[in-house]
Design an enzyme around this catalytic site. Structure first.
Site, PDB file in Angstrom:
ATOM      1  N   THR A   1       0.792  -1.215   0.000  1.00 26.71           N
ATOM      2  CA  THR A   1       0.000   0.000   0.000  1.00 26.71           C
ATOM      3  C   THR A   1       0.835   1.281   0.000  1.00 26.71           C
ATOM      4  O   THR A   1       1.995   1.274   0.442  1.00 26.71           O
ATOM      5  CB  THR A   1      -0.904   0.021   1.252  1.00 26.71           C
ATOM      6  N   ASP A   2       0.212   2.359  -0.451  1.00 28.71           N
ATOM      7  CA  ASP A   2       0.825   3.688  -0.372  1.00 28.71           C
ATOM      8  C   ASP A   2       1.012   4.142   1.073  1.00 28.71           C
ATOM      9  O   ASP A   2       1.807   5.038   1.352  1.00 28.71           O
ATOM     10  CB  ASP A   2      -0.013   4.712  -1.137  1.00 28.71           C
TER      11      ASP A   2
ATOM     12  N   TYR B   1      -1.613   0.686  10.507  1.00 28.51           N
ATOM     13  CA  TYR B   1      -1.857  -0.027   9.256  1.00 28.51           C
ATOM     14  C   TYR B   1      -0.633   0.037   8.343  1.00 28.51           C
ATOM     15  O   TYR B   1      -0.133  -1.000   7.873  1.00 28.51           O
ATOM     16  CB  TYR B   1      -3.075   0.547   8.549  1.00 28.51           C
TER      17      TYR B   1
ATOM     18  N   LYS C   1       1.941  -3.058   7.231  1.00 26.62           N
ATOM     19  CA  LYS C   1       2.146  -3.406   5.826  1.00 26.62           C
ATOM     20  C   LYS C   1       3.627  -3.319   5.456  1.00 26.62           C
ATOM     21  O   LYS C   1       4.132  -4.138   4.673  1.00 26.62           O
ATOM     22  CB  LYS C   1       1.305  -2.496   4.925  1.00 26.62           C
TER      23      LYS C   1
ATOM     24  N   TRP D   1      -5.909   3.681  -2.980  1.00 28.27           N
ATOM     25  CA  TRP D   1      -7.270   4.162  -3.234  1.00 28.27           C
ATOM     26  C   TRP D   1      -8.070   3.188  -4.105  1.00 28.27           C
ATOM     27  O   TRP D   1      -8.717   3.570  -5.073  1.00 28.27           O
ATOM     28  CB  TRP D   1      -7.231   5.537  -3.892  1.00 28.27           C
TER      29      TRP D   1
END
Length: 304
Positions: free
Chosen positions: A100-101, A129, A133, A154
């Site tokens: 994820t970003d 979070y 990750k 997103w």
């Protein structure tokens, strides 16, 4: 080629399975029936099935709840991927994992000079979070060398809850909605990510070299949640999906809606590496949104 999709019932996992099926690639799918926290269960499931590629779409994604459920988030986002990577190495097969970003903190350069994040920039998560990750990424790299980590952002898709369905439903039932206008990123249709996954699998199956490592995969361009909502409104009105033409979309600051977890103010990812490596052009985010809204897969029940 037989692909094992872990997390098959989720928004992304279901799309990956759909994309594989549409391209006549054999796959196996598991979800909570085979816990990623139980190495023995994973090994027992894989035994004798001829798995030749593993894709992990399972994750703890409740960003705010992660702040109070850190150990649960860490288990699913770090310990689970470690188990799968360990098994992939034992089986001698490639492992593709989704990240994820949120592993980035929100400012990719000092003094506010923001540029899209490249894969080699240091991670600096600002919440549980993102931190779990990032731990998952490290765990995968520690357990196997034949890995692909795809960072995305997103995400929305035809299955499950997501921002597009939520905002159309809100605009259909309210006179006005407020949407954050000081967070910038890139909306990404699950189809885009699933297509990249397919491309990597096909290339490996065909004997082509795809260098292992981290890749950034989102649609192209950048926007704010506010501008994304306005584009959803515009396209949904044109397609007759949005029936309340009078709903007004108002901008607001992140501080007006405090949440347990901080969000990156800027999390645009640079996609140069994946496009050049795979020889593809990713779609622009407005183009992907149009494909999502105009598809027969669009679930009108989710906007009521």
């Amino acid at each position: 080629m037989k692909v094992w999709v872990i997390g098959r019932n989720g928004m992304l996992g279901s799309q990956v399975c759909r994309t594989l099926s549409e391209n006549c690639i054999e796959f196996l799918g598991t979800d909570s029936d085979v816990s990623i926290l139980d190495y023995g269960a994973l090994e027992g499931f894989a035994f004798g099935k001829g798995v030749s590629f593993i894709v992990n779409c399972a994750a703890y994604t409740a960003v705010d709840r992660a702040e109070s459920e850190a150990e649960k988030a860490r288990a699913l986002n770090a310990d689970g991927p470690r188990n799968i990577a360990r098994l992939a190495k034992k089986l001698g097969v490639p492992f593709l994992h989704i990240s994820t970003d949120y592993v980035f903190g929100g400012a990719s350069a000092p003094f506010g000079n923001r540029i899209p994040y490249t894969e080699d920039m240091p991670v600096n998560p600002i919440g549980v979070y993102g931190a779990t990750k990032a731990e998952g990424e490290n765990a995968v790299a520690e357990e196997t060398s034949d890995f692909y980590i795809l960072r995305t952002a997103w995400l929305y898709g035809w299955s499950g809850r997501n921002f597009v369905y939520t905002m159309i439903r809100a605009m259909n039932t309210h006179e006005s909605v407020k949407v954050v206008n000081d967070q910038k990123g890139t909306p990404t249709n699950c189809v885009t990510l699933a297509t990249v996954i397919l491309r990597i699998i096909e290339k490996r199956a065909g004997g082509e070299e795809v260098p292992n490592g981290i890749y950034h995969v989102t649609d192209l361009g950048e926007t704010t949640w506010f501008d994304f909502t306005n584009e959803i409104r515009k396209q949904a009105l044109e397609m007759g999906i949005l029936t309340n033409k009078d709903c007004v979309v108002n901008p607001c600051a992140t501080d007006e809606y405090p949440t347990p977890a901080k969000r990156p103010a800027y999390s645009v990812l640079d996609k140069t590496k994946v496009q050049e490596t795979l020889g593809i052009r990713l779609p622009e985010w407005r183009e992907s949104l149009a494909g999502f809204l105009g598809s027969g897969m669009f679930d009108g029940e989710r906007i009521k």
